[in-house]
Enzyme design. Structure first.
Site, PDB file in Angstrom:
ATOM      1  CB  SER A   1     -57.928 -16.823 -20.264  1.00  0.00           C
ATOM      2  OG  SER A   1     -59.027 -17.694 -20.021  1.00  0.00           O
ATOM      3  CE  LYS A   2     -57.933 -13.550 -27.138  1.00  0.00           C
ATOM      4  NZ  LYS A   2     -57.481 -13.776 -28.510  1.00  0.00           N
ATOM      5  NE  ARG A   3     -61.011 -20.549 -18.005  1.00  0.00           N
ATOM      6  CZ  ARG A   3     -59.722 -20.370 -17.795  1.00  0.00           C
ATOM      7  NH1 ARG A   3     -58.903 -20.218 -18.817  1.00  0.00           N
ATOM      8  NH2 ARG A   3     -59.216 -20.345 -16.572  1.00  0.00           N
ATOM      9  CG  HIS A   4     -62.570 -15.861 -17.308  1.00  0.00           C
ATOM     10  ND1 HIS A   4     -61.219 -16.125 -17.298  1.00  0.00           N
ATOM     11  CD2 HIS A   4     -63.137 -16.780 -16.477  1.00  0.00           C
ATOM     12  CE1 HIS A   4     -60.982 -17.145 -16.497  1.00  0.00           C
ATOM     13  NE2 HIS A   4     -62.126 -17.557 -15.993  1.00  0.00           N
ATOM     14  N   GLY A   5     -64.598 -14.056 -21.293  1.00  0.00           N
ATOM     15  CA  GLY A   5     -65.160 -12.919 -22.031  1.00  0.00           C
ATOM     16  C   GLY A   5     -64.040 -12.048 -22.576  1.00  0.00           C
TER      17      GLY A   5
END
Length: 463
Positions: free
Chosen positions: A239-243
């Site tokens: 997801s976006k938390r991984h970049g």
């Protein structure tokens, strides 16, 4: 004679093309190209509230950047509503579906009652055998079998069985007349003669419901392949938390499309111990049957390494063309391509992406060097400036500003002043680049040229 392979990539334009979707598109594309089949692009845009033209364009731009050329399409589901209605009417007429008059409030009450009784919520079939048809809104539900199992043989996951008692009578058309996702997918796949449905295993729960729709129409089933999920380093869904997850972001981050494709191919698929593939090698060697079922982990460090391996294949002048847009973004125009080629080539071992290559090469193109505060404190002190004065005077006498002669000047200073290389190289490096890290200092000076070097030494001495 076996049917010619026909596969499809069917994104919903409710967001940009993400890494998981790109990997699904890639495996469909590789399979089609390996088998000499047809790759179809279908835009599943029936979610009118969230689907946008902007996202459709973004998805297609992402696919074009990655080089996934499609043979048919893009087809849009919103253009096919008449076809879905025909199929709904047919299945209703054949008695394999029925009208459901239950209101949303009634359905929610049934759901809550089942939850309270510790039962799995599912439709209780209130309208299944109804013979009267009141004049009020209704949805249309598929008559699902109440017993037995629905089974598929999946290329990636093997034989899978689903208990029919766990599946309820699926709504195939809403009360406003719009068809539902599972129904449109089946109609599309059948009418487009799709032979293999290759998709992420987050769609596995939809598969038994879709199989029941195939069976209700008497359509032959395609061959299914549900690809493993892609996780972040924390083993949770990417997801976006991984970049960055949008593929097009990787272009602006300086990755090569062939490197991203190479890396995506290795998320779930392997060929012996080979890590780096050309597009042609991937097409030749791709085998859907060796795709595993275990989730893959997206590792940015590994992607950087793969990107660096592909960067290494480019000649110096080609790298200038690739890096120039990133330099331009930083405010530097490439006016002398020969100079730029030498400058960028000196950093190519360190730069893992085009953007990084531009950033670490930028000192060659600056008119004004900004010094790192820690570096100046340590190296542009009185001792360091004295060394730079000596170096400046010696370098100013050179007519041939070549690397060997520059090295000779350094050797002379080291010997005369009884200094270590660090004592001369680091003040000079700070003067040239603003930092204490660069390629070999003799090489850097020879590339910058006499005029720039003297100007930068003068400025550092008077700092």
């Amino acid at each position: 004679m076996k049917n010619k392979v026909r596969v499809r990539f069917a994104p919903s334009p409710t967001g940009s093309l993400h890494i998981g979707g790109a990997r699904t598109a890639l495996f469909n594309w590789l399979f089609a190209r390996h088998e000499g089949g047809t790759f179809i692009l279908r835009i599943e845009d029936t979610d009118r509230e969230r689907s946008t033209e902007e996202f459709t364009k973004s998805i297609m731009d992402g696919m074009k950047w990655l080089g996934f050329d499609w043979d048919e399409g893009p087809y849009h589901q919103t253009d096919r509503m008449g076809l879905y209605k025909e199929h709904v009417d047919q299945i209703l007429k054949e008695g394999k579906a029925y009208r459901c008059y239950c209101t949303p409030e009634e359905l929610e009450a049934k759901r809550q009652a089942m939850l309270a009784a510790s039962q799995k919520p599912k439709y209780d079939g209130t309208c299944r055998s109804r013979s009267n048809y009141p004049d009020k809104p209704y949805a249309i539900r598929l008559k699902a079998p109440l017993t037995g199992v629905t089974a598929i043989d999946d290329i990636c996951r093997g034989h899978i069985e689903f208990e029919n008692k766990e599946l309820d009578d699926l709504i195939i058309s809403r009360s406003d007349g719009t068809p539902t996702y599972n129904f449109t997918v089946v109609v599309d796949d059948v009418t487009m003669n799709i032979t293999h449905v290759i998709r992420g295993d987050d769609h596995l729960n939809n598969t038994p419901r879709q199989v029941l729709i195939y069976q209700a129409f008497g359509y032959p089933l395609p061959i299914f392949a549900h690809l493993p999920m892609i996780f972040g380093p924390d083993k949770k869904k990417l997801s976006k938390r991984h970049g960055a997850t949008s593929v097009i972001e990787y272009e602006s981050m300086g990755y090569l499309p062939e490197a991203v494709v190479n890396y995506l191919a290795r998320l779930g698929w392997a060929y012996k111990d080979q890590e780096i593939f050309t597009r042609e090698e991937m097409i030749e060697k791709f085998d859907l049957t060796v795709v595993g079922k275990a989730p893959s982990v997206f590792d940015t460090e590994k992607l950087n390494w793969v990107n660096s391996q592909h960067l290494a294949k480019y000649k110096d002048d080609q790298l200038v063309d690739l890096t120039a847009p990133f330099l331009k973004e930083m405010g530097f125009a490439v006016t002398d391509k020969t100079y730029a080629a030498k400058a960028i080539a000196s950093e190519r071992e360190r730069g893992k992406t085009l953007k990084e290559l531009a950033e670490i090469s930028a000192f060659y193109f600056r008119d004004h060097i900004d010094y790192d505060q820690n570096a100046t404190g340590k190296w542009l002190n009185d001792k360091g400036k004295d060394v730079l004065k000596t170096l400046r005077d010696r370098l100013a006498m050179l007519d041939d500003f070549s690397e060997p002669l520059i090295a000779k000047i350094f050797d002379g200073i080291l010997s005369e002043l009884n200094l270590k290389m660090l004592d001369v190289a680091q003040p000079c490096r700070v003067a040239m680049t603003g930092t204490t890290v660069s390629p070999g200092i003799h090489l850097v000076l020879s590339i910058l040229g006499k005029k720039r070097v003297i100007e930068r030494l003068d400025r550092a001495i008077s700092f």
